[in-house]
Design a protein around this motif. Sequence first.
Motif, PDB file in Angstrom:
ATOM      1  N   ARG A  66       5.983  10.331   0.349  1.00 19.22           N
ATOM      2  CA  ARG A  66       5.278   9.077   0.075  1.00 19.22           C
ATOM      3  C   ARG A  66       5.653   8.029   1.117  1.00 19.22           C
ATOM      4  NH1 ARG A  66       7.154   8.523  -4.324  1.00 19.22           N
ATOM      5  NH2 ARG A  66       8.620   6.783  -4.139  1.00 19.22           N
TER       6      ARG A  66
ATOM      7  N   GLN B 106       0.851  -1.183   0.000  1.00 20.71           N
ATOM      8  CA  GLN B 106       0.000   0.000   0.000  1.00 20.71           C
ATOM      9  C   GLN B 106       0.885   1.231   0.000  1.00 20.71           C
ATOM     10  OE1 GLN B 106      -2.617  -0.296   3.414  1.00 20.71           O
ATOM     11  NE2 GLN B 106      -2.790  -2.501   3.178  1.00 20.71           N
ATOM     12  N   SER B 107       0.483   2.259  -0.768  1.00 23.28           N
ATOM     13  CA  SER B 107       1.269   3.472  -0.864  1.00 23.28           C
ATOM     14  C   SER B 107       0.388   4.679  -0.575  1.00 23.28           C
ATOM     15  CB  SER B 107       1.890   3.597  -2.261  1.00 23.28           C
ATOM     16  OG  SER B 107       2.765   4.711  -2.321  1.00 23.28           O
ATOM     17  N   TYR B 108       0.911   5.646   0.192  1.00 28.96           N
ATOM     18  CA  TYR B 108       0.136   6.814   0.605  1.00 28.96           C
ATOM     19  C   TYR B 108       0.958   8.087   0.400  1.00 28.96           C
ATOM     20  CZ  TYR B 108      -2.179   2.993   3.019  1.00 28.96           C
ATOM     21  OH  TYR B 108      -2.785   1.802   3.308  1.00 28.96           O
ATOM     22  N   ARG B 109       0.270   9.119  -0.036  1.00 28.96           N
ATOM     23  CA  ARG B 109       0.886  10.435  -0.168  1.00 28.96           C
ATOM     24  C   ARG B 109       0.378  11.340   0.950  1.00 28.96           C
ATOM     25  NH1 ARG B 109       3.853  11.572  -4.486  1.00 28.96           N
ATOM     26  NH2 ARG B 109       3.730  10.228  -6.324  1.00 28.96           N
TER      27      ARG B 109
ATOM     28  N   PHE C 170      -1.268  12.511   6.913  1.00 30.38           N
ATOM     29  CA  PHE C 170      -2.090  11.731   5.999  1.00 30.38           C
ATOM     30  C   PHE C 170      -3.580  11.972   6.229  1.00 30.38           C
ATOM     31  CE2 PHE C 170       1.884   9.527   6.838  1.00 30.38           C
ATOM     32  CZ  PHE C 170       2.368   9.311   5.568  1.00 30.38           C
TER      33      PHE C 170
ATOM     34  N   ASP D  50      -6.468   7.196   5.152  1.00 30.98           N
ATOM     35  CA  ASP D  50      -5.121   6.629   5.083  1.00 30.98           C
ATOM     36  C   ASP D  50      -4.575   6.331   6.477  1.00 30.98           C
ATOM     37  OD1 ASP D  50      -5.275   6.878   2.371  1.00 30.98           O
ATOM     38  OD2 ASP D  50      -4.036   8.675   2.236  1.00 30.98           O
TER      39      ASP D  50
ATOM     40  N   LYS E 210      -1.232  14.519   2.718  1.00 32.29           N
ATOM     41  CA  LYS E 210      -2.268  15.479   2.333  1.00 32.29           C
ATOM     42  C   LYS E 210      -1.598  16.835   2.125  1.00 32.29           C
ATOM     43  CE  LYS E 210      -3.445  16.117   7.231  1.00 32.29           C
ATOM     44  NZ  LYS E 210      -4.485  15.954   8.273  1.00 32.29           N
TER      45      LYS E 210
END
Length: 220
Positions: A79, A8-11, A131, A135, A13
């Motif tokens: 990221r 899983q990948s998150y940027r 995040f 997320d 906010k």
Amino acid sequence: MNEILSEQSYRAKPWFAVLTVVVMVFWIGAGIFLVNYFYSKTDNFTSKSVLVTLFGSVVMILISVSGIWQGLAYWRQFRLTLSPQAITQVIGPETNVLAKDEITGLNWLSMSDEIILNSETDKLMINLDHFKRSDQHAIIAFLRNAVPLEQQEKWKPFSELRRRSIDPDMPLTTREWLMTAFWLMATVSMGYQWWTESGWQWLVVFISGICLTIRSYRGT
């Protein structure tokens, strides 16, 4: 414990860019207010006080514009990637990789909203406030399942304070409702002051009150 973990990948906010926009709007408002104030005293737009204020305001606005650009660049590079093999965090030019089988401890810090992952030779810090709420929920669930429970510290106080991040559908407690009601009443009061006095400072406080009310209601 669930052993089926997918990548899983998150940027982050775009809060960093939004913050600099707010600062820029503040300096524009402050500049207009101060220029108008000194002009009313001197009745001359070329007076020293007006020109100095105008110059200072322009400088601060340009600095804010530069901050917006840097904030957007930072957000685009920020990221966090969680996989069954490793946890990777990219912040600007820096990349920090921590292999999952090398993790020796996980510390849930409830007061700072941070999660610290330790190995024998390295440490990786994840700040949940970077995040989105959805997320945050996924990151917490992933790490809770990825690291053996005996290696996790301070989960109980963290789960009590960050209960809405763990389960977004969880209802508010009485204390949270009271805090939300307090911020709502304060915001309405500031909005009334702005409406009756038309002062830009009341507008700034009113907007801040709206943000605090929303954060209180969401449990953040």
